[in-house]
Write a protein that holds these residues in place. Structure first.
Motif, PDB file in Angstrom:
ATOM      1  N   THR A   1       0.851  -1.073  -0.074  1.00 33.69           N
ATOM      2  CA  THR A   1       0.054  -0.100   0.151  1.00 33.69           C
ATOM      3  C   THR A   1       0.952   1.386   0.007  1.00 33.69           C
ATOM      4  N   GLY A   2       2.169   1.186   0.333  1.00 36.34           N
ATOM      5  CA  GLY A   2       2.945   2.404   0.407  1.00 36.34           C
ATOM      6  C   GLY A   2       4.166   2.112   1.175  1.00 36.34           C
ATOM      7  N   ARG A   3       4.946   3.322   1.442  1.00 40.89           N
ATOM      8  CA  ARG A   3       6.339   3.230   2.151  1.00 40.89           C
ATOM      9  C   ARG A   3       6.576   4.214   3.234  1.00 40.89           C
ATOM     10  N   THR A   4       7.024   4.182   3.977  1.00 37.47           N
ATOM     11  CA  THR A   4       7.532   5.108   5.102  1.00 37.47           C
ATOM     12  C   THR A   4       8.877   5.058   5.895  1.00 37.47           C
ATOM     13  N   LYS A   5       9.436   6.037   6.013  1.00 36.51           N
ATOM     14  CA  LYS A   5      10.566   6.264   6.740  1.00 36.51           C
ATOM     15  C   LYS A   5      10.655   5.621   8.149  1.00 36.51           C
ATOM     16  N   PHE A   6      11.532   4.655   8.616  1.00 32.17           N
ATOM     17  CA  PHE A   6      11.588   4.399  10.062  1.00 32.17           C
ATOM     18  C   PHE A   6      12.808   4.551  10.793  1.00 32.17           C
ATOM     19  N   THR A   7      12.804   4.905  11.798  1.00 35.75           N
ATOM     20  CA  THR A   7      13.973   5.315  12.830  1.00 35.75           C
ATOM     21  C   THR A   7      14.190   4.026  14.014  1.00 35.75           C
ATOM     22  N   ILE A   8      15.121   3.529  14.377  1.00 38.12           N
ATOM     23  CA  ILE A   8      15.097   2.878  15.318  1.00 38.12           C
ATOM     24  C   ILE A   8      16.174   3.397  16.290  1.00 38.12           C
ATOM     25  N   TRP A   9      15.842   3.765  17.173  1.00 37.42           N
ATOM     26  CA  TRP A   9      16.909   4.374  18.440  1.00 37.42           C
ATOM     27  C   TRP A   9      17.506   3.727  18.962  1.00 37.42           C
ATOM     28  N   ALA A  10      18.767   4.223  19.395  1.00 44.24           N
ATOM     29  CA  ALA A  10      19.951   3.246  19.772  1.00 44.24           C
ATOM     30  C   ALA A  10      19.347   2.888  21.460  1.00 44.24           C
ATOM     31  N   ALA A  11      18.696   3.903  21.990  1.00 39.41           N
ATOM     32  CA  ALA A  11      18.267   3.456  23.532  1.00 39.41           C
ATOM     33  C   ALA A  11      17.411   2.485  23.414  1.00 39.41           C
ATOM     34  N   SER A  12      16.582   2.256  22.412  1.00 32.41           N
ATOM     35  CA  SER A  12      15.673   0.998  22.261  1.00 32.41           C
ATOM     36  C   SER A  12      16.176  -0.346  22.431  1.00 32.41           C
ATOM     37  N   ARG A  13      17.654  -0.333  22.155  1.00 29.88           N
ATOM     38  CA  ARG A  13      18.257  -1.734  22.027  1.00 29.88           C
ATOM     39  C   ARG A  13      17.535  -2.878  21.497  1.00 29.88           C
ATOM     40  N   GLN A  14      17.188  -2.404  19.857  1.00 29.01           N
ATOM     41  CA  GLN A  14      16.553  -3.378  19.260  1.00 29.01           C
ATOM     42  C   GLN A  14      17.359  -4.143  18.444  1.00 29.01           C
ATOM     43  N   THR A  15      17.106  -5.194  17.866  1.00 24.78           N
ATOM     44  CA  THR A  15      17.840  -6.028  17.029  1.00 24.78           C
ATOM     45  C   THR A  15      17.794  -5.446  15.777  1.00 24.78           C
ATOM     46  N   LYS A  16      19.147  -5.247  15.055  1.00 21.99           N
ATOM     47  CA  LYS A  16      19.200  -4.657  13.609  1.00 21.99           C
ATOM     48  C   LYS A  16      18.582  -5.504  12.595  1.00 21.99           C
ATOM     49  N   ALA A  17      17.952  -4.793  11.497  1.00 25.09           N
ATOM     50  CA  ALA A  17      17.174  -5.441  10.478  1.00 25.09           C
ATOM     51  C   ALA A  17      17.952  -5.171   9.382  1.00 25.09           C
ATOM     52  N   LYS A  18      17.918  -5.977   8.260  1.00 29.37           N
ATOM     53  CA  LYS A  18      18.844  -6.119   7.075  1.00 29.37           C
ATOM     54  C   LYS A  18      18.008  -5.780   6.026  1.00 29.37           C
ATOM     55  N   GLU A  19      18.591  -5.197   4.918  1.00 30.28           N
ATOM     56  CA  GLU A  19      18.022  -4.788   3.664  1.00 30.28           C
ATOM     57  C   GLU A  19      17.445  -6.010   3.078  1.00 30.28           C
TER      58      GLU A  19
END
Length: 255
Positions: free
Chosen positions: A199-217
């Motif tokens: 349906t579309g696309r959007t920018k996303f930001t993962i903040w460092a303080a969230s300690r999330q696992t990194k996604a890959k292209e």
């Protein structure tokens, strides 16, 4: 001959009368009559009288308390009896009041929404919502669209990226594929990229303080409880410490 009464008569001597007056005026002899004191009794007598009065008051209090306890017990018994006599009211399923043709149409629409709206709703729950609206006077088309709109705005529902701007919640859940990753502009950012679905696309930001696992292209991801933001006049999302990431193709949760 006149008889003479020989019974001896005892008379108080002057010393005895004086001693009696002294004793009667002594503070330990007669109880003080001022205030709440009892006139004409000794201290020991007054203590016995007060002890008896306190005992009578205690007995009276216990009797009154016993009557109250009995009343409370009787009240509880009456309430319990009334509760047992009440029968639970059976909840009526609105679908039972519809015609067979209407019910079939509702079930088909409910199945479609269950497949289109990723919110974990069963077909039965969705059909119940649509049926309730139809019984309230809405046309079938309006009942279906209103139900879909309601589901889209509820927390936990996977929102199509193309509809992010219309969602009234501050946090959303989306699913899409990471089509591009950019170099973060500051150290407080862990990852910045572009997420896309059909349906579309959007920018996303993962903040460092969230300690999330990194996604890959190229990887399919599902963002839970992502915060909505606005970037260059368009809606974007950010993952905080309260957000979560699911990697469906990895087959496990990363939070």
């Amino acid at each position: 001959m006149q008889r003479v009464d020989e019974t001896p008569k005892f008379r108080a001597t002057v010393e005895m009368e004086i001693q009696a007056k002294v004793d009667s005026n002594h503070p330990d002899g007669v109880v003080d009559t001022s205030g709440d004191r009892i006139y004409g009794v000794t201290l020991a007598q007054e203590e016995r009288i007060q002890a008896r009065e306190e005992e009578l008051e205690r007995i009276s209090t216990q009797a009154a308390f016993g009557r109250q306890e009995g009343r409370a017990e009787r009240t509880r018994a009456v309430v319990e009896q009334e509760r047992r006599s009440q029968r639970p009211v059976k909840e009526v399923d609105p679908r039972e009041e519809l015609e067979r043709a209407e019910l079939g149409q509702i079930n088909r629409q409910a199945q479609r929404l269950a497949e289109d709206v990723n919110g974990g709703y069963t077909r039965s729950v969705i059909a119940n919502r649509i049926a309730s609206r139809v019984l309230e006077g809405e046309a079938m088309f309006e009942a279906v669209t209103d139900t879909e709109e309601e589901m889209q705005h509820e927390a936990g529902t996977i929102v199509p990226i193309g509809r992010l701007e219309s969602i009234r919640r501050g946090e959303v859940s989306v699913e899409g594929r990471v089509i591009e990753l950019w170099e973060p502009s500051c150290t407080s950012m862990q990852q910045v990229g572009l997420l896309e679905d059909e349906t579309g696309r959007t920018k996303f930001t993962i903040w460092a303080a969230s300690r999330q696992t990194k996604a890959k292209e190229g990887e399919l991801v599902r963002f839970r409880a992502a915060a909505k933001n606005w970037y260059n006049g368009r809606c974007s999302i950010a993952l905080t410490r309260w957000s979560g990431i699911v990697f469906p193709e990895r087959g496990q949760w990363w939070v």
